[in-house]
Write an enzyme that holds these catalytic residues in place. Structure first.
Site, PDB file in Angstrom:
ATOM      1  N   SER A 221      -0.729   3.960   0.409  1.00 60.61           N
ATOM      2  CA  SER A 221      -0.147   4.209   1.720  1.00 60.61           C
ATOM      3  C   SER A 221      -1.059   5.151   2.500  1.00 60.61           C
ATOM      4  CB  SER A 221       1.263   4.767   1.563  1.00 60.61           C
ATOM      5  OG  SER A 221       1.938   4.768   2.788  1.00 60.61           O
ATOM      6  N   ASN A 222      -0.552   5.825   3.517  1.00 60.17           N
ATOM      7  CA  ASN A 222      -1.368   6.737   4.333  1.00 60.17           C
ATOM      8  C   ASN A 222      -0.511   7.879   4.854  1.00 60.17           C
ATOM      9  OD1 ASN A 222      -0.224   5.942   7.017  1.00 60.17           O
ATOM     10  ND2 ASN A 222      -1.012   3.959   6.358  1.00 60.17           N
ATOM     11  N   ARG A 223      -1.100   8.767   5.627  1.00 65.53           N
ATOM     12  CA  ARG A 223      -0.446  10.015   6.033  1.00 65.53           C
ATOM     13  C   ARG A 223       0.454   9.886   7.252  1.00 65.53           C
ATOM     14  NH1 ARG A 223      -2.602  14.265   3.332  1.00 65.53           N
ATOM     15  NH2 ARG A 223      -4.703  14.005   2.475  1.00 65.53           N
ATOM     16  N   SER A 224       0.696   8.679   7.749  1.00 70.80           N
ATOM     17  CA  SER A 224       1.559   8.547   8.925  1.00 70.80           C
ATOM     18  C   SER A 224       2.957   9.080   8.652  1.00 70.80           C
ATOM     19  CB  SER A 224       1.659   7.072   9.328  1.00 70.80           C
ATOM     20  OG  SER A 224       2.675   6.904  10.292  1.00 70.80           O
TER      21      SER A 224
ATOM     22  N   ALA B 162       1.114   2.668  11.308  1.00 74.39           N
ATOM     23  CA  ALA B 162      -0.157   2.809  10.599  1.00 74.39           C
ATOM     24  C   ALA B 162      -0.127   1.815   9.436  1.00 74.39           C
ATOM     25  CB  ALA B 162      -0.339   4.235  10.108  1.00 74.39           C
TER      26      ALA B 162
END
Ligand code: CTP
Ligand code: CA
Length: 224
Positions: A33-36, A100
């Protein structure tokens, strides 16, 4: 409140917003996943509602409550987000992609938890569908707005996305240490085909309101 919403600049229009990160499963307990945080997209959904729109918010996993009066559709992966968007988009006048979306997903999702064995473990990734570009290719299509998260050459990279995906507008977003992801404030520049328009640095909700006001003006001025 109802009377005010009925007179807002987006009254009578349905808007579809994507928000948050996506999760791409590696096995039943792990994902990429990512930091959104989802905050920008949720602020955009709120601003659209305040402007009188009927709002559908397709969101990846976040810790946020949906804004009042917004219909929330929860998804996890990019594939699920695309399916949810395709099910809603025909009824929408405006599409705003603030999610994101993970650009890649594991080529295979292991059916059982991967056990540790070797010292090195490779993970093969494959490209995810581009939800924004897919919507922009539809005919007829809604007014299509993308975001561009950039760490450098913000305007040039954002303008390249406007052209490559055939968008009506890109909201270019500086990300990096101290700005962008996982923060309360943000800095946006609007990239239109005919020029750039800085919206300044402010809270995500304030920027979302400025963004939605400009979308409403341009959408309203568009040829029917
Ligand atoms: N987007 C999308 N589906 C994807 C990837 C991105 O809908 N699979 C959308 C995002 O919601 C955003 C826009 O495309 O509105 C731009 O996302 P960004 O990550 O900045 O650009 P990419 O086109 O993915 O290119 P890159 O990450 O290589 O800069
Ligand atoms: Ca990307």
């Amino acid at each position: 409140v109802q009377g005010l919403l009925e007179r807002g600049p987006l009254a009578g229009l349905r808007v579809l917003v994507t928000a948050g990160p996506t999760r791409e499963a590696i096995d039943p307990v792990r994902y990429i996943s990512n930091r959104s945080s989802g905050r920008m997209g949720y602020a955009v959904a709120q601003a659209c509602r305040e402007a009188g729109a009927e709002v559908v918010l397709v969101s990846g996993p976040t810790a946020l409550a949906p804004p009042p009066g917004v219909r929330l559709v929860r998804v996890e992966s990019a594939a699920e987000m695309l399916a949810a968007v395709e099910a809603e988009v025909d009824a929408c006048a405006i599409f705003i992609a603030a999610a994101a979306v993970a650009d890649y997903r594991p080529a295979e999702t292991a059916p059982a938890k991967i056990k540790k064995r070797a010292q090195r473990l490779g993970l093969e990734l494959v490209r995810n569908p581009d939800i924004l570009a897919t919507v922009a290719r539809r005919r007829p299509r809604p007014f299509v707005v993308g975001f561009a998260a950039e760490t450098e050459a913000v305007e040039a990279n954002a303008r390249a996305k406007l052209a490559a995906k055939g968008l009506d507008l890109v909201a270019a977003n500086r990300v990096g240490p101290g700005i962008g992801f996982d923060r309360e404030d943000n800095e946006l520049t609007l990239i239109w085909e005919d020029g750039a328009e800085p919206l300044g640095r402010a809270s995500k909700l304030e920027l979302a309101r400025r963004l939605v006001a400009r979308i409403a003006e341009r959408h309203g001025a568009r040829d029917p």
